[in-house]
Design an enzyme around this catalytic site. Sequence first.
Site, PDB file in Angstrom:
ATOM      1  N   HIS A 129       0.819  -1.226   0.000  1.00  0.00           N
ATOM      2  CA  HIS A 129       0.000   0.000   0.000  1.00  0.00           C
ATOM      3  C   HIS A 129       0.849   1.272   0.000  1.00  0.00           C
ATOM      4  O   HIS A 129       0.324   2.364  -0.200  1.00  0.00           O
ATOM      5  CB  HIS A 129      -0.918   0.045   1.233  1.00  0.00           C
ATOM      6  CG  HIS A 129      -1.919  -1.065   1.284  1.00  0.00           C
ATOM      7  ND1 HIS A 129      -2.802  -1.329   0.253  1.00  0.00           N
ATOM      8  CD2 HIS A 129      -2.183  -1.993   2.254  1.00  0.00           C
ATOM      9  CE1 HIS A 129      -3.559  -2.369   0.590  1.00  0.00           C
ATOM     10  NE2 HIS A 129      -3.201  -2.790   1.786  1.00  0.00           N
ATOM     11  N   HIS A 185      -6.226  -7.430  -0.069  1.00  0.00           N
ATOM     12  CA  HIS A 185      -6.410  -6.004  -0.386  1.00  0.00           C
ATOM     13  C   HIS A 185      -5.707  -5.655  -1.692  1.00  0.00           C
ATOM     14  O   HIS A 185      -4.671  -6.242  -2.022  1.00  0.00           O
ATOM     15  CB  HIS A 185      -5.844  -5.146   0.740  1.00  0.00           C
ATOM     16  CG  HIS A 185      -6.427  -5.459   2.088  1.00  0.00           C
ATOM     17  ND1 HIS A 185      -5.789  -6.258   3.012  1.00  0.00           N
ATOM     18  CD2 HIS A 185      -7.607  -5.078   2.629  1.00  0.00           C
ATOM     19  CE1 HIS A 185      -6.552  -6.357   4.097  1.00  0.00           C
ATOM     20  NE2 HIS A 185      -7.666  -5.648   3.886  1.00  0.00           N
TER      21      HIS A 185
END
Length: 557
Positions: A371, A410
């Site tokens: 991320h 994710h």
Amino acid sequence: MGSNAGAKDELPVHKVWVSPFLMDRYEVTQEQFKKFQLPDPSHFKGPNHPLEQINWTDAALYCNERSRAEGFEPCYDEETWRCDFDANGYRLPTEAEWEYACRAGTRTTYSFNNDARKLKIYAWFVGNSLGRTHPVGQKKSNSWGLYDMHGNVAEWCNDFYSQGYYEQSPQRDPRGPNHGRERVVRGGAWNSSADACRSSYRSSDPSIDDTCLANDAIGFRCVRAGLSNTAAREKTHENQPIERKPKTGFLYDDIFLEHKAPQGFPERPERLSAIVDRLKSQGLYSKLYPLKAMPIPLEWLTTIHSRGYIERAKKSCEQSEGYLDSPDVPISSKSYEAALSAAGGVLCAVDAIMDAKITNAFCAVRPPGHHALEDQAMGFCIFNNVAIAARYIQGKYSLAKVLIVDWDVHHGNGTQAAFYDDPNVLYFSVHRYPFYPGSGSVAERGVGKGLSHNINVPLPAGSTDSDYMRVFQEQLKPAALAFCPEFVLISAGFDAHMDDPLGGMNVTERGFAQMTQIVKIIAEECCDGRLVSVLEGGYSLDGLAASVEAHIRVLVE
Ligand SMILES: [Zn+2]
């Protein structure tokens, strides 16, 4: 084995063949035994004295504890106490192994010759012990470098004792009768006569005739299978060169535990401890090539992150500001160092592959990375370990095309952003959608020259192994083979596991093994199997550890 001049149970003299094995030079000492928090039963105390007053079962238990501590497979079933000779861990020697080791290539009464008067040079026995044990290894060794085989304490063997066993024992690797009430004890002790110190002398507990072997005269030493043991070879796959090097690297470093998390936070140091413990207890750890982390040089860190962000990350950690950029990236004083080492460690794994030390590697790192953006930390991530590795592979080794497979639950928004316009990095992400961090729709396909080199496969909550397999077979495989990478990276998050508290998916460890298999095939078909897998998420300690084990088992094959 045996003797024509000894007791009845040493008849008939017969030839046996034993598979290669490794044996301790000395009896197990009290200091070694206590390392495993086992109570020391010895009568004659001293850290370097042999352990004694040990019953057979506790000796076997020690073998198992020691195997686990050193990353081997325990040999003993702790309920039945049966020995698994195919396991690679420590066990008690068979009687045949013990005698073979004691004789050290001789056929004489003792390993030196037939002269009992020389016994005092090699052994502590009734003639010189002054009624007690002595620290191990003080007497002369036999010609194979083994000490105290003729004296000090007698030693447990694995075999059940039977007086008539030699009449029907097999020639190859005899392992004693299948059943029995007594176990074999071999070798003389501090209170033994010279006769009971002979190489072929057999006794058992409690039927000791010659020397009244009290319990304080019985200890043990450990053996384990030698590298070319047939059984060990079968275990690590037939027809391979026996002493081949591990092909899979495993990166881990204690510095990763120094990135602390607040109470109850899912991304925590225990994740890595759970992985390492699992690999050790399953006997897998010792089969991996150990890789250590190095802090990443700034020149590579800046291929993905801005200098301003790097400086800010450093300062925030030094000043213990609590979190970096967002509350979901908690930091502690050493988080910066851990993050540098996580990114740097992955580069070490790449180097080891490029140096042909290993074929592939798994990196158990924290903090995770996918991320992390050019100038922003988010979602537990500080530096984008995998993205930096891709730039490193291209920059240092001039390999143009890198495939990144991201199966974390994710979407890896940071990695997507880093290569969005890059045709030389194929980013393939399968993830739950819509979900954190919000990106990852099918429509995000890259821009400019990078168009179609960004592939997102959104899946609904509750997706299973077979849903993932369909994606891997029908979408990843054809796209990856058409791209034909020169190196493969995996953003290996295990938070799609069914037990994960955050992911909401239904993947099992078997599913992760199947995904690994497909990515491994892609790497083998395109780039000699060059593959580095890097830990991202995964927050159920058991689910994570089991999944990583399954993942690594496929890499090792
Ligand atoms: Zn995740």
